[in-house]
Design a protein around this motif. Structure first.
Motif, PDB file in Angstrom:
ATOM      1  N   VAL A 141       0.836  -1.208   0.000  1.00 54.15           N
ATOM      2  CA  VAL A 141       0.000   0.000   0.000  1.00 54.15           C
ATOM      3  C   VAL A 141       0.866   1.251   0.000  1.00 54.15           C
ATOM      4  O   VAL A 141       0.632   2.180  -0.781  1.00 54.15           O
ATOM      5  N   VAL A 142       1.874   1.288   0.844  1.00 52.25           N
ATOM      6  CA  VAL A 142       2.744   2.462   0.936  1.00 52.25           C
ATOM      7  C   VAL A 142       3.432   2.708  -0.405  1.00 52.25           C
ATOM      8  O   VAL A 142       3.458   3.846  -0.902  1.00 52.25           O
ATOM      9  N   PHE A 150       5.048  15.789  13.525  1.00 51.59           N
ATOM     10  CA  PHE A 150       4.722  17.207  13.657  1.00 51.59           C
ATOM     11  C   PHE A 150       3.233  17.474  13.441  1.00 51.59           C
ATOM     12  O   PHE A 150       2.618  18.226  14.176  1.00 51.59           O
ATOM     13  N   TYR A 151       2.649  16.853  12.432  1.00 49.75           N
ATOM     14  CA  TYR A 151       1.248  17.098  12.097  1.00 49.75           C
ATOM     15  C   TYR A 151       0.337  16.178  12.898  1.00 49.75           C
ATOM     16  O   TYR A 151       0.430  14.956  12.804  1.00 49.75           O
ATOM     17  N   HIS A 152      -0.567  16.774  13.650  1.00 45.05           N
ATOM     18  CA  HIS A 152      -1.453  16.010  14.531  1.00 45.05           C
ATOM     19  C   HIS A 152      -2.501  15.199  13.790  1.00 45.05           C
ATOM     20  O   HIS A 152      -3.143  14.338  14.375  1.00 45.05           O
ATOM     21  N   ASP A 153      -2.683  15.467  12.498  1.00 42.38           N
ATOM     22  CA  ASP A 153      -3.674  14.711  11.742  1.00 42.38           C
ATOM     23  C   ASP A 153      -3.227  13.283  11.452  1.00 42.38           C
ATOM     24  O   ASP A 153      -4.048  12.422  11.142  1.00 42.38           O
ATOM     25  N   PHE A 154      -1.943  13.012  11.544  1.00 38.11           N
ATOM     26  CA  PHE A 154      -1.456  11.671  11.256  1.00 38.11           C
ATOM     27  C   PHE A 154      -1.449  10.823  12.514  1.00 38.11           C
ATOM     28  O   PHE A 154      -0.978  11.233  13.554  1.00 38.11           O
ATOM     29  N   ARG A 155      -1.991   9.622  12.382  1.00 40.35           N
ATOM     30  CA  ARG A 155      -2.082   8.694  13.508  1.00 40.35           C
ATOM     31  C   ARG A 155      -1.131   7.533  13.288  1.00 40.35           C
ATOM     32  O   ARG A 155      -0.950   7.087  12.156  1.00 40.35           O
ATOM     33  N   SER A 156      -0.616   6.983  14.368  1.00 42.57           N
ATOM     34  CA  SER A 156       0.226   5.795  14.263  1.00 42.57           C
ATOM     35  C   SER A 156      -0.598   4.514  14.444  1.00 42.57           C
ATOM     36  O   SER A 156      -0.113   3.432  14.166  1.00 42.57           O
ATOM     37  N   GLU A 157      -1.836   4.663  14.897  1.00 43.59           N
ATOM     38  CA  GLU A 157      -2.767   3.550  15.031  1.00 43.59           C
ATOM     39  C   GLU A 157      -4.116   3.992  14.472  1.00 43.59           C
ATOM     40  O   GLU A 157      -4.451   5.176  14.533  1.00 43.59           O
ATOM     41  N   PRO A 158      -4.905   3.076  13.951  1.00 43.52           N
ATOM     42  CA  PRO A 158      -6.209   3.466  13.403  1.00 43.52           C
ATOM     43  C   PRO A 158      -7.104   4.115  14.461  1.00 43.52           C
ATOM     44  O   PRO A 158      -7.069   3.744  15.632  1.00 43.52           O
ATOM     45  N   ALA A 159      -7.891   5.086  14.030  1.00 46.54           N
ATOM     46  CA  ALA A 159      -8.852   5.750  14.918  1.00 46.54           C
ATOM     47  C   ALA A 159     -10.055   4.849  15.134  1.00 46.54           C
ATOM     48  O   ALA A 159     -10.259   3.875  14.411  1.00 46.54           O
ATOM     49  N   GLY A 160     -10.845   5.210  16.114  1.00 46.38           N
ATOM     50  CA  GLY A 160     -12.095   4.506  16.344  1.00 46.38           C
ATOM     51  C   GLY A 160     -13.087   4.779  15.221  1.00 46.38           C
ATOM     52  O   GLY A 160     -12.873   5.646  14.376  1.00 46.38           O
ATOM     53  N   ARG A 161     -14.186   4.049  15.230  1.00 48.37           N
ATOM     54  CA  ARG A 161     -15.200   4.213  14.188  1.00 48.37           C
ATOM     55  C   ARG A 161     -15.811   5.605  14.218  1.00 48.37           C
ATOM     56  O   ARG A 161     -16.230   6.126  13.184  1.00 48.37           O
ATOM     57  N   THR A 162     -15.878   6.227  15.395  1.00 51.33           N
ATOM     58  CA  THR A 162     -16.370   7.594  15.544  1.00 51.33           C
ATOM     59  C   THR A 162     -15.224   8.439  16.079  1.00 51.33           C
ATOM     60  O   THR A 162     -14.569   8.059  17.033  1.00 51.33           O
ATOM     61  N   GLY A 178      -2.622   9.831   1.846  1.00 50.68           N
ATOM     62  CA  GLY A 178      -3.086   8.670   1.101  1.00 50.68           C
ATOM     63  C   GLY A 178      -2.881   7.378   1.862  1.00 50.68           C
ATOM     64  O   GLY A 178      -3.753   6.497   1.876  1.00 50.68           O
ATOM     65  N   VAL A 179      -1.725   7.240   2.496  1.00 53.45           N
ATOM     66  CA  VAL A 179      -1.450   6.042   3.298  1.00 53.45           C
ATOM     67  C   VAL A 179      -2.443   5.950   4.452  1.00 53.45           C
ATOM     68  O   VAL A 179      -3.021   4.890   4.711  1.00 53.45           O
ATOM     69  N   GLN A 180      -2.660   7.078   5.134  1.00 57.23           N
ATOM     70  CA  GLN A 180      -3.600   7.052   6.257  1.00 57.23           C
ATOM     71  C   GLN A 180      -5.014   6.738   5.792  1.00 57.23           C
ATOM     72  O   GLN A 180      -5.753   6.016   6.460  1.00 57.23           O
ATOM     73  N   GLU A 181      -5.388   7.252   4.638  1.00 57.33           N
ATOM     74  CA  GLU A 181      -6.722   6.969   4.109  1.00 57.33           C
ATOM     75  C   GLU A 181      -6.881   5.478   3.812  1.00 57.33           C
ATOM     76  O   GLU A 181      -7.913   4.880   4.107  1.00 57.33           O
ATOM     77  N   ARG A 182      -5.860   4.871   3.267  1.00 53.76           N
ATOM     78  CA  ARG A 182      -5.922   3.462   2.897  1.00 53.76           C
ATOM     79  C   ARG A 182      -5.778   2.522   4.099  1.00 53.76           C
ATOM     80  O   ARG A 182      -6.442   1.497   4.167  1.00 53.76           O
TER      81      ARG A 182
END
Length: 163
Positions: free
Chosen positions: A16-17, A70-82, A37-41
């Motif tokens: 994917v990456v 640096f950017y808080h929008d990127f997560r290292s683990e998937p977010a919850g459904r909500t 794109g990576v986070q979306e996928r």
């Protein structure tokens, strides 16, 4: 989906990456677009993807990691459904944003940066949605809500969670 196998990058994650990187390779300064794109996928930018991106873009690990962290929008683990994002800028704080965070912690067991154990809810901090006149403001699954009090927040979140 397992992202790693014995500490190395899992084949699916690596594929994917590399695919996302290839789609943006011709762009000038494509790192942010690739990370989105990576986070979306994948639902996140897993730490083990950082080296793959560094290799793909001929950057150092530190360069890629620095942007991801640096950017808080990127997560290292998937977010919850909500996902609930609470504005913590001064205008919203002055009209009750801290009470909203307290309600989320009390009612759902999640505060800033937390995801519930059942992965139903992630709470994030934001510093301004540009909706200051209607604070406190929250965003729930991408939808902005102004003049939110703790009771209304509970109702909105319960509705999203299907309760």
């Amino acid at each position: 989906m397992s992202l790693t196998v014995n500490g190395s990058v899992g084949a699916e994650t690596e594929a994917v990456v590399r695919e996302v990187a290839a789609a943006h390779r011709a762009e000038r300064g494509p790192l942010l677009e690739i990370l989105h794109g990576v986070q979306e996928r994948l639902g996140c930018v897993p730490p083990e993807a950082v080296q793959v991106l560094a290799d793909e873009l001929n950057l150092s690990y530190a360069d890629v990691h620095g942007v991801v962290s640096f950017y808080h929008d990127f997560r290292s683990e998937p977010a919850g459904r909500t996902t609930v994002r609470v504005c913590e800028a001064e205008a919203c704080q002055s009209v009750g944003a801290r009470d909203l965070v307290a309600r989320l912690k009390e009612q759902y067991g999640a505060a800033h940066g937390d995801t519930t154990a059942d992965r139903s809810l992630t709470v994030e901090r934001v510093f301004c949605f540009g909706n200051c006149a209607l604070g406190p403001t929250v965003e729930i699954n991408g939808r902005l809500h102004g003049r939110v009090d703790p009771d209304r927040l509970g109702s909105l979140v319960d509705k999203e969670l299907g309760r």
